[in-house]
Scaffold this motif. Structure first.
Motif, PDB file in Angstrom:
ATOM      1  N   GLY A 117     -10.734  35.157 129.945  1.00 34.75           N
ATOM      2  CA  GLY A 117     -10.145  36.310 130.607  1.00 34.75           C
ATOM      3  C   GLY A 117     -10.745  37.588 130.068  1.00 34.75           C
ATOM      4  O   GLY A 117     -11.317  37.606 128.971  1.00 34.75           O
ATOM      5  N   PRO A 118     -10.649  38.687 130.828  1.00 36.95           N
ATOM      6  CA  PRO A 118     -11.243  39.956 130.379  1.00 36.95           C
ATOM      7  C   PRO A 118     -10.700  40.435 129.046  1.00 36.95           C
ATOM      8  O   PRO A 118     -11.425  41.001 128.240  1.00 36.95           O
ATOM      9  N   ASN A 119      -9.397  40.229 128.797  1.00 33.68           N
ATOM     10  CA  ASN A 119      -8.800  40.592 127.520  1.00 33.68           C
ATOM     11  C   ASN A 119      -8.429  39.315 126.784  1.00 33.68           C
ATOM     12  O   ASN A 119      -7.263  38.908 126.748  1.00 33.68           O
ATOM     13  N   ALA A 120      -9.424  38.645 126.237  1.00 34.14           N
ATOM     14  CA  ALA A 120      -9.182  37.376 125.560  1.00 34.14           C
ATOM     15  C   ALA A 120      -8.229  37.585 124.398  1.00 34.14           C
ATOM     16  O   ALA A 120      -8.425  38.454 123.567  1.00 34.14           O
ATOM     17  N   GLY A 121      -7.161  36.796 124.360  1.00 35.64           N
ATOM     18  CA  GLY A 121      -6.189  36.928 123.296  1.00 35.64           C
ATOM     19  C   GLY A 121      -4.827  36.449 123.736  1.00 35.64           C
ATOM     20  O   GLY A 121      -4.677  35.782 124.770  1.00 35.64           O
ATOM     21  N   VAL A 122      -3.823  36.795 122.965  1.00 38.04           N
ATOM     22  CA  VAL A 122      -2.471  36.315 123.222  1.00 38.04           C
ATOM     23  C   VAL A 122      -1.968  36.786 124.581  1.00 38.04           C
ATOM     24  O   VAL A 122      -1.422  36.017 125.370  1.00 38.04           O
ATOM     25  N   GLU A 123      -2.153  38.089 124.878  1.00 40.92           N
ATOM     26  CA  GLU A 123      -1.643  38.621 126.136  1.00 40.92           C
ATOM     27  C   GLU A 123      -2.286  37.943 127.334  1.00 40.92           C
ATOM     28  O   GLU A 123      -1.650  37.767 128.375  1.00 40.92           O
ATOM     29  N   ASN A 124      -3.547  37.533 127.185  1.00 43.18           N
ATOM     30  CA  ASN A 124      -4.255  36.889 128.286  1.00 43.18           C
ATOM     31  C   ASN A 124      -3.603  35.556 128.636  1.00 43.18           C
ATOM     32  O   ASN A 124      -3.459  35.205 129.808  1.00 43.18           O
ATOM     33  N   ILE A 125      -3.179  34.798 127.629  1.00 37.73           N
ATOM     34  CA  ILE A 125      -2.551  33.508 127.918  1.00 37.73           C
ATOM     35  C   ILE A 125      -1.119  33.689 128.401  1.00 37.73           C
ATOM     36  O   ILE A 125      -0.593  32.860 129.152  1.00 37.73           O
ATOM     37  N   LEU A 126      -0.471  34.799 128.009  1.00 39.09           N
ATOM     38  CA  LEU A 126       0.872  35.067 128.520  1.00 39.09           C
ATOM     39  C   LEU A 126       0.857  35.240 130.032  1.00 39.09           C
ATOM     40  O   LEU A 126       1.815  34.878 130.723  1.00 39.09           O
ATOM     41  N   MET A 127      -0.250  35.799 130.570  1.00 38.45           N
ATOM     42  CA  MET A 127      -0.334  36.030 132.012  1.00 38.45           C
ATOM     43  C   MET A 127      -0.301  34.724 132.812  1.00 38.45           C
ATOM     44  O   MET A 127      -0.042  34.725 134.007  1.00 38.45           O
ATOM     45  N   THR A 128      -0.588  33.592 132.163  1.00 40.39           N
ATOM     46  CA  THR A 128      -0.570  32.312 132.864  1.00 40.39           C
ATOM     47  C   THR A 128       0.825  31.695 132.879  1.00 40.39           C
ATOM     48  O   THR A 128       1.029  30.671 133.539  1.00 40.39           O
ATOM     49  N   LEU A 129       1.789  32.285 132.162  1.00 38.49           N
ATOM     50  CA  LEU A 129       3.145  31.754 132.102  1.00 38.49           C
ATOM     51  C   LEU A 129       3.973  32.281 133.269  1.00 38.49           C
ATOM     52  O   LEU A 129       3.762  33.407 133.737  1.00 38.49           O
ATOM     53  N   PRO A 130       4.944  31.509 133.750  1.00 40.06           N
ATOM     54  CA  PRO A 130       5.798  32.015 134.832  1.00 40.06           C
ATOM     55  C   PRO A 130       6.662  33.164 134.340  1.00 40.06           C
ATOM     56  O   PRO A 130       7.072  33.219 133.180  1.00 40.06           O
ATOM     57  N   GLY A 131       6.932  34.108 135.232  1.00 40.91           N
ATOM     58  CA  GLY A 131       7.763  35.254 134.866  1.00 40.91           C
ATOM     59  C   GLY A 131       7.016  36.375 134.199  1.00 40.91           C
ATOM     60  O   GLY A 131       7.588  37.440 133.970  1.00 40.91           O
ATOM     61  N   VAL A 132       5.726  36.177 133.866  1.00 41.09           N
ATOM     62  CA  VAL A 132       4.921  37.205 133.203  1.00 41.09           C
ATOM     63  C   VAL A 132       3.832  37.645 134.179  1.00 41.09           C
ATOM     64  O   VAL A 132       3.059  36.812 134.662  1.00 41.09           O
ATOM     65  N   LYS A 165     -17.407  21.869 127.418  1.00 41.65           N
ATOM     66  CA  LYS A 165     -16.031  22.062 127.884  1.00 41.65           C
ATOM     67  C   LYS A 165     -15.959  23.187 128.904  1.00 41.65           C
ATOM     68  O   LYS A 165     -16.780  24.108 128.891  1.00 41.65           O
ATOM     69  N   ALA A 166     -14.967  23.086 129.780  1.00 45.12           N
ATOM     70  CA  ALA A 166     -14.762  24.098 130.817  1.00 45.12           C
ATOM     71  C   ALA A 166     -13.315  24.566 130.796  1.00 45.12           C
ATOM     72  O   ALA A 166     -12.393  23.774 130.545  1.00 45.12           O
ATOM     73  N   TYR A 167     -13.118  25.857 131.052  1.00 44.04           N
ATOM     74  CA  TYR A 167     -11.791  26.459 131.068  1.00 44.04           C
ATOM     75  C   TYR A 167     -11.662  27.293 132.341  1.00 44.04           C
ATOM     76  O   TYR A 167     -12.490  28.165 132.602  1.00 44.04           O
ATOM     77  N   LEU A 168     -10.633  27.002 133.121  1.00 40.20           N
ATOM     78  CA  LEU A 168     -10.409  27.697 134.386  1.00 40.20           C
ATOM     79  C   LEU A 168      -9.047  28.378 134.346  1.00 40.20           C
ATOM     80  O   LEU A 168      -8.040  27.756 134.016  1.00 40.20           O
ATOM     81  N   ASN A 169      -9.037  29.661 134.689  1.00 33.40           N
ATOM     82  CA  ASN A 169      -7.815  30.463 134.681  1.00 33.40           C
ATOM     83  C   ASN A 169      -7.637  31.058 136.076  1.00 33.40           C
ATOM     84  O   ASN A 169      -8.396  31.935 136.483  1.00 33.40           O
ATOM     85  N   ILE A 217      -2.607  28.857 137.039  1.00 34.49           N
ATOM     86  CA  ILE A 217      -3.122  27.576 136.550  1.00 34.49           C
ATOM     87  C   ILE A 217      -4.032  27.844 135.360  1.00 34.49           C
ATOM     88  O   ILE A 217      -4.941  28.677 135.442  1.00 34.49           O
ATOM     89  N   LEU A 218      -3.768  27.169 134.276  1.00 36.50           N
ATOM     90  CA  LEU A 218      -4.686  27.143 133.140  1.00 36.50           C
ATOM     91  C   LEU A 218      -5.165  25.712 132.995  1.00 36.50           C
ATOM     92  O   LEU A 218      -4.383  24.820 132.653  1.00 36.50           O
ATOM     93  N   PHE A 219      -6.445  25.479 133.272  1.00 38.22           N
ATOM     94  CA  PHE A 219      -6.980  24.113 133.318  1.00 38.22           C
ATOM     95  C   PHE A 219      -8.150  23.981 132.354  1.00 38.22           C
ATOM     96  O   PHE A 219      -9.041  24.833 132.319  1.00 38.22           O
ATOM     97  N   GLN A 220      -8.122  22.902 131.574  1.00 40.71           N
ATOM     98  CA  GLN A 220      -9.186  22.629 130.620  1.00 40.71           C
ATOM     99  C   GLN A 220      -9.770  21.249 130.897  1.00 40.71           C
ATOM    100  O   GLN A 220      -9.036  20.297 131.174  1.00 40.71           O
ATOM    101  N   LEU A 256     -13.714  31.698 134.994  1.00 45.99           N
ATOM    102  CA  LEU A 256     -14.257  30.404 134.574  1.00 45.99           C
ATOM    103  C   LEU A 256     -15.047  30.573 133.291  1.00 45.99           C
ATOM    104  O   LEU A 256     -15.858  31.497 133.159  1.00 45.99           O
ATOM    105  N   GLY A 257     -14.804  29.690 132.345  1.00 48.01           N
ATOM    106  CA  GLY A 257     -15.548  29.694 131.087  1.00 48.01           C
ATOM    107  C   GLY A 257     -16.130  28.324 130.798  1.00 48.01           C
ATOM    108  O   GLY A 257     -15.479  27.300 130.996  1.00 48.01           O
TER     109      GLY A 257
END
Length: 815
Positions: A130-145, A706-710, A693-696, A742-743
């Motif tokens: 994600g553009p802002n790799a870090g904790v906040e970036n993974i929070l965006m994949t959670l419901p309600g955020v 490895k591939a990571y899709l957000n 969707i966060l898919f690995q 995609l990473g």
């Protein structure tokens, strides 16, 4: 006689040869590396692999045999084999490390689940793209955020805004700068990913031990190093270096990180042509010294500097419909120079009185010095585009609906100093726990505002929106020419706060059913002095409770309910209205929360999965209504609204691909407010649908690749309104937000694949990869720019699009 002797000696061997065959192969791990000393057995017969992982064993023909492959470091594999001929077969199994199985057991934490807390794996944070790799970036994949701004680390949770989120690092609340208007000014998050040990997140209904906010809690714990290592990350967006180690007979542990970020790669992909390089620097350190088993001293320090030098050149944006396309062309002169310097330091001391009683004291100070200087002139042309396909001028502007210019000026300075002292304690006995705490905080803010805007349309200077007697251009206006907007304020504000809490937790059993519950209460008392005017002292009480039950069923399920009265005493931002005036009597916004949830853990495809469902309702009063422009929040500062929010969040996570956790999130939200009894309208954060969707994944024959899709889809937000306009007249929504990142990375070496010789032996970890941001190049809008048509007096909302497709290369190493 000799022939009989010959048959007697060799006939048994002949029979064996006729009735057995050979199974051979190579035993490897998930990284395709051979494993030696693997035991292969069936019945009383066995062998083991050599140093190259090769083995050979003889088994009966036409008989089902169970081969058992076992090793002390790997999961045991049993395979049924039947061979129908004497030619033999090859069978090369892959064994899985037992450490992976242990990892699945460790993350099971019923207590966190019962408290409605999501525990996030730090490895997921490091790998998510994600553009802002870090904790906040993974929070965006959670419901309600939600967050429609990929350049910002701020996020909305279940209808709340950025200011309603609590962020803690090692139990210390952290803050963000005050004056930042856009995500591209924001730079780095306070949280350094390479320094994290634990991440806990609650989207609502949180416990009394957490502070006084309305929406969410992000609770971060930095690690105490157990080894000496240096981690280096680099990409086209910047880089970081983190050192960790232990000294003085392991009594002193330290971890220090330096980060640098350059957002030019993203800025150059936007619709506005600019000449600037936004640069952000951050230095952070965490020190711990263990004087004894009972007493330890810690220090957390941070220095951050954001330099934002912005020179817009031009902009071209097409919008409207297929039948009526419009185009806005803008040419700019001038520049913006902003500086945000923040300093933060905190000392904490942990004293273990006995095995059950621990006391922690914390003293911290936060200082932010912010300068916002700009003079930007813009000349614009709003025109109708020729939509006739057969026309020679197809796609060109054929008629100008609005021509004009505007000049924006600011000389804003802010200096804020926040100091606090707090003490916390916990008493544990059996499965019961008492926690309590008290905190004193003083905030001193000095804010100098010099900001004005002049708008000209076809030679007519536009008067302020509520200026009397203005009927241009139909009637000439002969009064004094004044700016459309003009704010000149000098604010000095002091806020004193005293808060505290007490909470009781217990884990017990009801028959064979496991019970978790906690009950607590918070109190917050504060007073405000602004520009020499003192407010009345105000106090709020916030009772909160949580209950969860884990039935003794065959199915692994947990049910929970939580809620209470939550309040948010006003910060300086909430005291300041649209015109820069301070209202010292602003009340705390209050909300009644009710959250119910369920966790269901099960196996699918012989792999672990968990389904989480939560439903919530919030009833808000004394609401301080606001507008949002990018990441700038402007409050009315009058508590003149009521509001509500409700919704459902669903999350399914598990090993969709063996050995790699992924998840799918779905959320529905509705939030509305009623300002001065004018009726309910959508709040600025009313984002109805969220899907993520966060898919690995990895290549089976090349597991190091490895591939990571957000993937994120958010339905459209309300588009806001022009400055000083009636929000009830501007309720159209922005387009839906859709984004895919995609990473792809290759792991040269890590903890599961270490080299003893060669150049790779110098690294504990080494990875390299590519990141493709916004891979489908979708134009997402964050806000509207409002342009006035002088003839119809119509305000056109021109969407401000975010970043386009961007390719980034990154490399990470640990020495």
């Amino acid at each position: 006689m000799k022939k009989l002797l010959f048959l007697f000696l060799f006939f048994p061997t002949f029979l064996v040869a006729q009735k057995t065959t050979i199974v051979k192969g190579t035993v490897k791990n998930n990284l395709k590396q051979p494993i030696d000393k693997v035991s292969i057995t069936y019945g009383n017969t066995g062998t083991e692999t050599d140093e190259n992982g090769n083995y050979s064993i003889r088994i009966p023909v036409n008989t089902e045999v169970t081969l058992v492959f076992s090793h002390i470091s790997y999961r045991t594999l049993s395979e049924k084999i039947t061979v129908n001929n004497r030619n033999g077969i090859r069978f090369s199994p892959i064994l899985t490390l037992k450490t992976e199985e242990l990892k699945e057991i460790v993350i099971k934490d019923n207590k966190k689940e019962a408290q409605g807390i999501t525990k996030i794996d730090i490895n997921k944070v490091k790998n998510v793209v994600g553009p802002n790799a870090g904790v906040e970036n993974i929070l965006m994949t959670l419901p309600g955020v939600n967050n429609n701004n990929e350049l910002s680390t701020q996020y909305n949770v279940r209808g709340g805004n950025f200011d309603e989120n609590l962020v803690y690092v090692n139990g210390i609340e952290v803050y963000r700068p005050f004056l930042i208007r856009s995500g591209q000014q924001e730079g780095l998050s306070f949280i350094n990913t390479n320094m994290i040990q634990n991440i806990n997140f609650s989207a609502g209904g949180f416990q009394a031990r957490y502070g006084d906010k309305l929406s969410s809690v992000l609770d971060i714990t930095y690690k105490k190093p157990t080894e000496t290592a240096t981690t280096i990350d680099a990409s086209f967006l910047g880089g970081s270096a983190t050192f960790e180690g232990q000294f003085l007979n392991k009594k002193l542990s330290t971890i220090t990180g330096v980060r640098y970020r350059d957002n030019s790669l993203f800025v150059n992909s936007q619709q506005i042509e600019v000449n600037f390089r936004p640069k952000f620097t951050d230095v952070q350190t965490h020190l711990s010294y263990e004087f004894s088993e009972k007493f330890g001293l810690n220090f957390l320090g941070n220095f951050s500097l954001n330099n934002y030098n912005y020179k817009p050149l031009s902009r071209r944006t097409r919008f409207g419909t297929v039948a009526n396309p419009l185009e806005l062309i803008v040419f700019y002169n001038g520049q913006e120079q902003d500086n945000y310097l923040t300093l933060f330091g905190a000392f904490s001391a942990d004293y273990k009185i006995n095995e059950n009683f621990t006391i922690t004291t914390i003293a911290s100070r936060y200082n932010t010095q912010e300068e916002e200087y700009f003079d930007i002139a813009a000349q614009y042309n709003l025109g109708e585009v020729d939509a006739n396909i057969g026309s020679e001028n197809f796609g060109e502007v054929q008629f100008s609906q609005g021509i004009g210019s505007q000049l924006n000026h600011a000389r804003n300075d802010l200096d804020a100093l926040i100091t606090n002292f707090q003490v916390r304690g916990s008493i544990n006995k059996d499965q019961k726990q008492w926690t309590f705490g008290a905190k004193y905080q003083k905030e001193d803010i000095r804010d100098r505002i010099r900001e004005w805007e002049v708008i000209d349309s076809l030679g007519f200077s536009i008067r302020p929106p509520h200026h009397a007697g203005n009927n241009q251009p139909y009637e000439p206006f002969e009064g004094e020419i004044v700016p459309f907007q003009n704010i000149r304020k000098d604010n000095e504000v002091s806020i004193n706060r005293v808060s505290g809490f007490v909470q009781f937790d217990e884990r017990t059993f009801w028959n064979d059913h496991e019970i978790f519950y906690n009950i607590g209460v918070r109190a917050h008392h504060w007073s405000v002095t602004g520009n020499g005017i003192a407010s009345k002292n105000q106090t709020i009480i916030s009772p909160r409770a949580q209950f969860a039950i884990k039935p003794n069923w065959d199915k692994d399920m947990l049910f929970r309910i939580s809620g209470g009265l939550y309040a948010q005493p006003p910060s300086y931002r909430e005291l300041r209205d649209f015109n820069g005036n301070i209202n010292v009597d602003v009340k705390a916004q209050q909300s009644i929360h009710l959250v119910t949830g369920m966790d269901y853990s099960y196996d699918m495809w012989e792999r672990p999965f968990k389904l989480t469902v939560e439903a919530y309702y919030k009833d808000l009063n004394d609401v301080n209504a606001y507008t949002v422009d990018n990441v700038r929040i402007r409050y009315r500062a009058d508590n003149a609204a009521t509001a509500y929010a409700y919704g459902v969040d669903i999350r399914l996570n598990g090993e969709f691909v063996p050995g790699s956790e992924s998840w799918v999130s779905l959320g529905y939200l509705k939030t509305e407010e009623n300002i001065n009894n004018q009726g309910f309208i959508a709040r600025p954060t009313d984002q109805r649908i969220k899907f993520g969707i966060l898919f690995q994944d990895y290549v089976p024959n090349l597991p190091n690749l490895k591939a990571y899709l957000n993937l994120v889809y958010n339905s459209g937000l309300p588009g806001g309104s022009p400055a000083y306009a009636d929000v009830y007249q501007f309720q159209q929504r922005l387009r839906d937000y859709r984004r895919a990142d995609l990473g792809i990375s290759y792991v040269f070496t890590d903890a599961n694949k270490r080299y003893q010789t060669g150049w790779l032996s110098n690294f504990k970890e080494l990875t390299a990869g590519l990141e493709l941001f916004n891979m489908f190049d979708i134009q997402n809008a964050i806000t509207n720019t409002w342009v006035r048509d002088v003839y119809s007096k119509t305000q056109f909302g021109i969407p401000n699009f975010m970043t386009g497709r961007v390719l980034n290369f990154k490399i990470g190493m640990k020495l």
